[in-house]
Design a protein around this motif. Structure first.
Motif, mmCIF file in Angstrom:
data_model
loop_
_atom_site.group_PDB
_atom_site.id
_atom_site.type_symbol
_atom_site.label_atom_id
_atom_site.label_comp_id
_atom_site.label_asym_id
_atom_site.label_seq_id
_atom_site.Cartn_x
_atom_site.Cartn_y
_atom_site.Cartn_z
ATOM 1 N N UNK A 138 0.853 -1.183 0.000
ATOM 2 C CA UNK A 138 0.000 0.000 0.000
ATOM 3 C C UNK A 138 0.894 1.240 0.000
ATOM 4 N N UNK A 139 1.055 1.911 -1.162
ATOM 5 C CA UNK A 139 1.908 3.101 -1.218
ATOM 6 C C UNK A 139 1.320 4.247 -0.410
ATOM 7 N N UNK A 140 2.193 5.094 0.144
ATOM 8 C CA UNK A 140 1.796 6.301 0.859
ATOM 9 C C UNK A 140 1.923 7.488 -0.099
ATOM 10 N N UNK A 141 1.011 8.439 -0.024
ATOM 11 C CA UNK A 141 1.040 9.604 -0.900
ATOM 12 C C UNK A 141 2.325 10.399 -0.678
ATOM 13 N N UNK A 142 2.906 10.892 -1.766
ATOM 14 C CA UNK A 142 4.179 11.614 -1.664
ATOM 15 C C UNK A 142 4.056 12.855 -0.784
ATOM 16 N N UNK A 143 2.927 13.546 -0.844
ATOM 17 C CA UNK A 143 2.755 14.740 0.001
ATOM 18 C C UNK A 143 2.865 14.397 1.473
ATOM 19 N N UNK A 144 2.357 13.227 1.849
ATOM 20 C CA UNK A 144 2.418 12.848 3.262
ATOM 21 C C UNK A 144 3.818 12.365 3.641
ATOM 22 N N UNK A 145 4.529 11.756 2.708
ATOM 23 C CA UNK A 145 5.924 11.393 2.964
ATOM 24 C C UNK A 145 6.735 12.663 3.217
ATOM 25 N N UNK A 146 6.512 13.662 2.385
ATOM 26 C CA UNK A 146 7.202 14.943 2.562
ATOM 27 C C UNK A 146 6.838 15.568 3.913
ATOM 28 N N UNK A 147 5.565 15.466 4.292
ATOM 29 C CA UNK A 147 5.121 16.027 5.571
ATOM 30 C C UNK A 147 5.796 15.313 6.739
ATOM 31 N N UNK A 148 5.918 13.986 6.658
ATOM 32 C CA UNK A 148 6.609 13.234 7.710
ATOM 33 C C UNK A 148 8.060 13.697 7.854
ATOM 34 N N UNK A 149 8.754 13.804 6.717
ATOM 35 C CA UNK A 149 10.163 14.192 6.741
ATOM 36 C C UNK A 149 10.341 15.607 7.267
ATOM 37 N N UNK A 150 9.499 16.527 6.786
ATOM 38 C CA UNK A 150 9.614 17.919 7.231
ATOM 39 C C UNK A 150 9.379 18.040 8.729
ATOM 40 N N UNK A 151 8.432 17.276 9.254
ATOM 41 C CA UNK A 151 8.155 17.326 10.690
ATOM 42 C C UNK A 151 9.391 16.944 11.503
ATOM 43 N N UNK A 152 10.135 15.955 11.010
ATOM 44 C CA UNK A 152 11.360 15.525 11.701
ATOM 45 C C UNK A 152 12.483 16.537 11.520
ATOM 46 N N UNK A 153 12.708 16.952 10.294
ATOM 47 C CA UNK A 153 13.851 17.821 9.995
ATOM 48 C C UNK A 153 13.687 19.215 10.583
ATOM 49 N N UNK A 154 12.453 19.740 10.597
ATOM 50 C CA UNK A 154 12.228 21.091 11.086
ATOM 51 C C UNK A 154 12.318 21.191 12.601
ATOM 52 N N UNK A 155 12.180 20.086 13.289
ATOM 53 C CA UNK A 155 12.217 20.098 14.755
ATOM 54 C C UNK A 155 13.490 19.456 15.292
#
Length: 260
Positions: A51-68
């Motif tokens: 079950x692939x995850x939408x790219x926008x949500x992958x980006x959101x996951x990464x940004x949440x980690x990197x920005x904090x």
């Protein structure tokens, strides 16, 4: 504490993918964060669903980690298709940290994990961002179009991957028939480092590629030579294979916590 952002797929059985990555980074003293690219239904016998995850949500996951929390290294695994590769390449470019790329194409049981039409995007967008590329020989053959049946072929293929933009290539030779030992080559523009280990006759090797790339990401430090990090990672994965718990009816998982 080495902060490692892992961008990869989930393995429901816990032997490979995100689960193996988290175990590896944690057992080697790092802090693991994740951006999950796909969910898989799988066990030691094979993959039964993706079950692939939408790219926008992958980006959101990464940004949440990197920005904090931020990251000292990124490790990539299963990406699935060209749009996901483009998304992940954007994340890597933004982060600007050491990146280990495991070019996951096929599961241990043979299930394809990368669309055939995505190989070109992998070569043109992701490989040039790889500080360390960690292909096994079938993956290297798919990326280069070369046949790899010997140690000399491994070096030739690694050099071809450097020409595609990777800064260093860890060519894993476990699939080759090299007798009682397994030979891996770390190839850069400046040097070739040869690593050998006794071949372990076992079916419990699920997740070795994920584990190796994550170990390199977790062990890489400012001032530490890459060949030293790779050597330590190989020692770690060798112990994890030797002490595998023997679970499952197929390709069983490693014992990631053998050092504890």
């Amino acid at each position: 504490m080495q902060r490692v952002l892992i961008i990869a797929g989930s393995d429901s059985s816990g032997g490979a993918g995100i689960q193996a990555d988290i175990k590896t980074v944690t057992c080697l003293g790092g802090y693991a964060m994740t951006a999950i690219t796909a969910l898989t239904a799988q066990n030691t016998l094979g993959v039964s669903g993706v079950l692939p995850i939408a790219t926008d949500f992958v980006r959101q996951q990464a940004d949440a980690c990197l920005d904090d929390i931020g990251a000292d290294a990124i490790k990539t695994g299963m990406l699935g298709d060209a749009s996901m590769i483009d998304c992940v390449a954007d994340i890597i470019e933004k982060a600007g940290v050491f990146t280990a790329v495991d070019p996951v194409m096929v599961a241990k049981g043979g299930h394809p994990l990368l669309a055939a039409q995505a190989v070109h995007t992998l070569k043109t967008r992701l490989l040039p961002l790889a500080d360390l590329l960690t292909p096994n020989t079938p993956e290297a053959e798919a990326l280069t179009g070369l046949s790899i049946v010997s140690e000399a072929d491994m070096r030739t293929a690694a050099e071809a991957l450097l020409d595609l933009g990777a800064k260093a290539v860890l060519m894993k030779g476990g699939h080759l028939d090299t007798g009682a030992e397994v030979v891996d080559l770390l190839v850069t523009r400046d040097a070739v480092h040869r690593f050998t280990a006794p071949r372990v006759e076992t079916r419990h090797t699920h997740g070795t590629g994920c584990t190796m790339a994550s170990a390199c990401a977790a062990l890489m430090r400012e001032g530490r030579p890459l060949e030293e990090a790779v050597g330590l990672a190989k020692d770690y994965i060798g112990g994890a294979i030797l002490m595998a718990p023997g679970l499952g009816q197929g390709h069983g998982p490693l014992r990631h916590n053998w050092l504890l």
